[in-house]
Design an enzyme around this catalytic site. Structure first.
Site, PDB file in Angstrom:
ATOM      1  N   ASP A 218       0.843  -1.187   0.000  1.00 63.84           N
ATOM      2  CA  ASP A 218       0.000   0.000   0.000  1.00 63.84           C
ATOM      3  C   ASP A 218       0.881   1.241   0.000  1.00 63.84           C
ATOM      4  O   ASP A 218       1.878   1.283   0.714  1.00 63.84           O
ATOM      5  CB  ASP A 218      -0.909  -0.013   1.230  1.00 63.84           C
ATOM      6  CG  ASP A 218      -1.961   1.083   1.178  1.00 63.84           C
ATOM      7  OD1 ASP A 218      -2.642   1.198   0.143  1.00 63.84           O
ATOM      8  OD2 ASP A 218      -2.104   1.830   2.166  1.00 63.84           O
TER       9      ASP A 218
ATOM     10  N   GLU B 215      -2.168  -1.400  -5.616  1.00 68.27           N
ATOM     11  CA  GLU B 215      -3.422  -0.815  -6.041  1.00 68.27           C
ATOM     12  C   GLU B 215      -3.202   0.105  -7.236  1.00 68.27           C
ATOM     13  O   GLU B 215      -2.152   0.732  -7.342  1.00 68.27           O
ATOM     14  CB  GLU B 215      -3.994  -0.007  -4.875  1.00 68.27           C
ATOM     15  CG  GLU B 215      -5.413   0.453  -5.055  1.00 68.27           C
ATOM     16  CD  GLU B 215      -5.949   1.084  -3.778  1.00 68.27           C
ATOM     17  OE1 GLU B 215      -7.150   1.300  -3.702  1.00 68.27           O
ATOM     18  OE2 GLU B 215      -5.154   1.373  -2.859  1.00 68.27           O
TER      19      GLU B 215
ATOM     20  N   ASP C 119      -3.664   1.578   7.056  1.00 68.31           N
ATOM     21  CA  ASP C 119      -2.813   1.222   5.913  1.00 68.31           C
ATOM     22  C   ASP C 119      -2.472  -0.264   5.861  1.00 68.31           C
ATOM     23  O   ASP C 119      -2.417  -0.866   4.788  1.00 68.31           O
ATOM     24  CB  ASP C 119      -1.533   2.053   5.936  1.00 68.31           C
ATOM     25  CG  ASP C 119      -1.831   3.544   5.809  1.00 68.31           C
ATOM     26  OD1 ASP C 119      -2.820   3.881   5.132  1.00 68.31           O
ATOM     27  OD2 ASP C 119      -1.088   4.355   6.393  1.00 68.31           O
TER      28      ASP C 119
END
Ligand SMILES: [Zn+2]
Length: 321
Positions: free
Chosen positions: A129, A213, A304
């Site tokens: 992330d 992502e 996160d």
């Protein structure tokens, strides 16, 4: 002339592809082409330059461009593989007026052995992330902070940008501030790239599947209001975007080199709001919320880390499907 070099180790098959990516992804300069504003570059094939390796420092040496009498004054950022002859090189000048020499050598890279989850035949996967609080967060809770230097640079950048707005359009002073900003941008991307390089090398060594992502369209900061806040939010978004772009660029080519799988999860996947334990999707959260408790199962999540776990699981699900 300040010159630094970058080495691309790459099997011939992927040369052109990676080469293009390398330059496109290197820094976030405006896409608009304008004289003197964008990168100028020149490419030299084998006959266009002379290479003499330094026997005292293998992998470095003298490069003399065609039609020039003196070799380039190069500050080597990395040595080439010793004994290899460069096949192509490219000289670029960035907006900050710095020159770069990128040297291309042919080298076959052997894929690394497959990494499994210990004691199983499951490929080891990692969810990555990218954030503002930490630069990168892994699903096992490991966090990599933004280099402290970057925070200082970011503050300086904000100051310069305010200054720029006060200068008269087209004035000499405005041009000067603009050049300062460009140099600072260049410095920032160097620091970030170095840090991410260490990180992505490690991630690729230790994992078989890397999941990240898709942040190609910024969505994070749309809630901020007020002029000052908007500018800050814009800057923050730019920082996250730049880190993500560089991270993805490096993971792409390293995964390709070493036989790893990269999964980019759709940006509509609710990685932040979804509970990684029970999969209940909660309401939207402001960027300032660092921890939250799941209404479904009561687990307290680090924002996160939970997102990174969700990414890893979603990546594995997509692979299996
Ligand atoms: Zn839950």
């Amino acid at each position: 002339m300040v010159v630094s070099s970058t080495v691309l180790q790459q099997s011939l098959r992927h040369l052109d592809q990676a080469y293009g990516r390398f330059f496109r992804g290197e820094a976030r300069y405006p896409r608009r082409k304008k004289k003197g504003r964008s990168r100028d570059s020149a490419t030299y094939v084998r006959t266009g330059f002379k290479w003499v390796e330094d026997p005292g420092r293998p992998g470095t040496g003298l490069i003399t461009l065609a039609k020039q009498s003196e070799p380039l004054d190069i500050k080597w950022s990395r040595a080439l593989p010793a004994g290899k002859v460069p096949v192509r090189l490219s000289v670029t000048r960035d907006r900050a007026g710095r020159y770069f020499v990128s040297v291309l050598v042919e080298e076959r890279i052997a894929p690394l052995p497959v990494v499994f989850v210990p004691g199983t035949r499951e490929p080891k996967a990692v969810g990555v992330d990218v954030g503002l609080a930490s630069l990168v967060i892994l699903d096992d809770g490991t966090k990599f902070d933004h280099p402290r230097l970057l925070k200082r640079y970011a503050e300086k950048l904000a100051r310069l940008q305010r200054e720029l707005h006060r200068k008269v359009r087209g004035s000499k002073n405005r041009q000067k501030v603009r050049e300062k900003i460009a140099r600072l941008y260049a410095l920032i991307s160097d620091v970030r790239r170095d840090m991410l390089n260490q990180l992505t090398t490690r991630l690729v060594r230790e994992n078989q599947v890397l999941v990240v992502e898709d942040l190609s369209v910024g969505t994070l900061m749309s809630a901020a209001r007020g002029k000052g806040r908007r500018r800050k939010a814009k800057l923050n978004q730019a920082i996250v975007d730049a880190s993500w772009g560089e991270l993805l660029r490096q993971m792409r080519y390293k995964c390709e080199w070493y036989g790893r799988t990269l999964v980019v999860v759709d940006r509509f996947f609710p990685s932040t709001r979804r509970c990684s334990a029970c999969h209940v999707v909660g309401p939207r959260m402001d960027v300032s919320v660092r921890q939250w408790t799941c209404a479904g199962c009561g687990i307290l999540h680090d924002r996160d880390v939970n997102a990174a776990v969700n990414l890893r699981d979603e990546g594995l699900r997509l692979l299996a499907a």
